[in-house]
Design a protein around this motif. Structure first.
Motif, PDB file in Angstrom:
ATOM      1  N   LYS A  73     -10.028   8.591  -1.975  1.00 52.33           N
ATOM      2  CA  LYS A  73     -10.596   9.194  -0.768  1.00 52.33           C
ATOM      3  C   LYS A  73      -9.578  10.092  -0.077  1.00 52.33           C
ATOM      4  N   LYS A  74      -8.338   9.686  -0.104  1.00 48.57           N
ATOM      5  CA  LYS A  74      -7.284  10.427   0.585  1.00 48.57           C
ATOM      6  C   LYS A  74      -6.847  11.672  -0.189  1.00 48.57           C
ATOM      7  N   TYR A  75      -6.715  11.552  -1.515  1.00 49.28           N
ATOM      8  CA  TYR A  75      -6.125  12.639  -2.301  1.00 49.28           C
ATOM      9  C   TYR A  75      -7.106  13.375  -3.199  1.00 49.28           C
ATOM     10  N   GLU A 128      -9.341   3.857  -2.244  1.00 49.34           N
ATOM     11  CA  GLU A 128      -8.815   4.383  -0.970  1.00 49.34           C
ATOM     12  C   GLU A 128      -7.915   5.594  -1.193  1.00 49.34           C
ATOM     13  N   LEU A 129      -7.068   5.540  -2.219  1.00 47.20           N
ATOM     14  CA  LEU A 129      -6.216   6.694  -2.521  1.00 47.20           C
ATOM     15  C   LEU A 129      -7.051   7.873  -3.020  1.00 47.20           C
ATOM     16  N   ARG A 159       0.831  -1.207   0.000  1.00 48.89           N
ATOM     17  CA  ARG A 159       0.000   0.000   0.000  1.00 48.89           C
ATOM     18  C   ARG A 159       0.868   1.260   0.000  1.00 48.89           C
ATOM     19  N   GLU A 160       1.892   1.265   0.830  1.00 53.65           N
ATOM     20  CA  GLU A 160       2.797   2.419   0.885  1.00 53.65           C
ATOM     21  C   GLU A 160       3.550   2.589  -0.433  1.00 53.65           C
ATOM     22  N   SER A 169     -13.725   9.132  -5.235  1.00 60.54           N
ATOM     23  CA  SER A 169     -13.748   7.687  -4.971  1.00 60.54           C
ATOM     24  C   SER A 169     -14.861   6.993  -5.755  1.00 60.54           C
ATOM     25  N   GLU A 195       1.211   4.043  -3.001  1.00 62.94           N
ATOM     26  CA  GLU A 195       1.013   5.474  -2.761  1.00 62.94           C
ATOM     27  C   GLU A 195       2.199   6.280  -3.285  1.00 62.94           C
TER      28      GLU A 195
END
Length: 129
Positions: free
Chosen positions: A110-112, A107-108, A4-5, A118, A8
């Motif tokens: 939602k974050k960025y 998920e990314l 996941r990291e 999303s 990203e």
């Protein structure tokens, strides 16, 4: 470093390409290197980033075929970058299950992304899968 990291980090590097020329990618990869980062992780990030960047035109074509009413030229850069990465993983990376590629992209987003990113990313990827 977890997958996941690493994903990203790949997303962040691919996002930079939207603001710099593709010819500057190797320089961007040098700037991104983390001290103490595992060599295998760094190599994976570098290789996957380059692979996605090299196939950007082909990935955009696939996305344009699916995204009714949207063209990649009109999409937000975060959404487009996430779609490119996920479509690459779905179509060209046999190590990544389709469901994982979609979930991670959402998920990314939602974050960025924006509040709508999303669901937009999920909808496009669902059609591709």
């Amino acid at each position: 470093m977890s997958r996941r990291e690493m994903r990203e980090r790949i997303f962040q590097l691919l996002f930079r390409i939207e603001f710099h020329s593709k010819e500057e990618l190797s320089e961007q990869l040098l700037y991104d290197a983390d001290e103490g980062e595992d060599d295998a992780d760094a190599a994976y990030i570098r290789e996957k980033t380059q692979a996605v960047a090299e196939k950007a035109a082909e990935l955009d074509g696939l996305i344009n075929e699916i995204a009714k009413g949207w063209k990649t030229t009109r999409m937000g850069k975060v959404d487009l970058t996430l779609l490119r990465l996920a479509v690459y993983e779905i179509k060209f990376d046999d190590d990544i299950p389709t469901g994982v590629a979609i979930n991670e992209a959402v998920e990314l987003a939602k974050k960025y992304g924006t509040d709508d990113s999303s669901s937009f990313v999920n909808g496009i990827l669902a059609k591709i899968a």
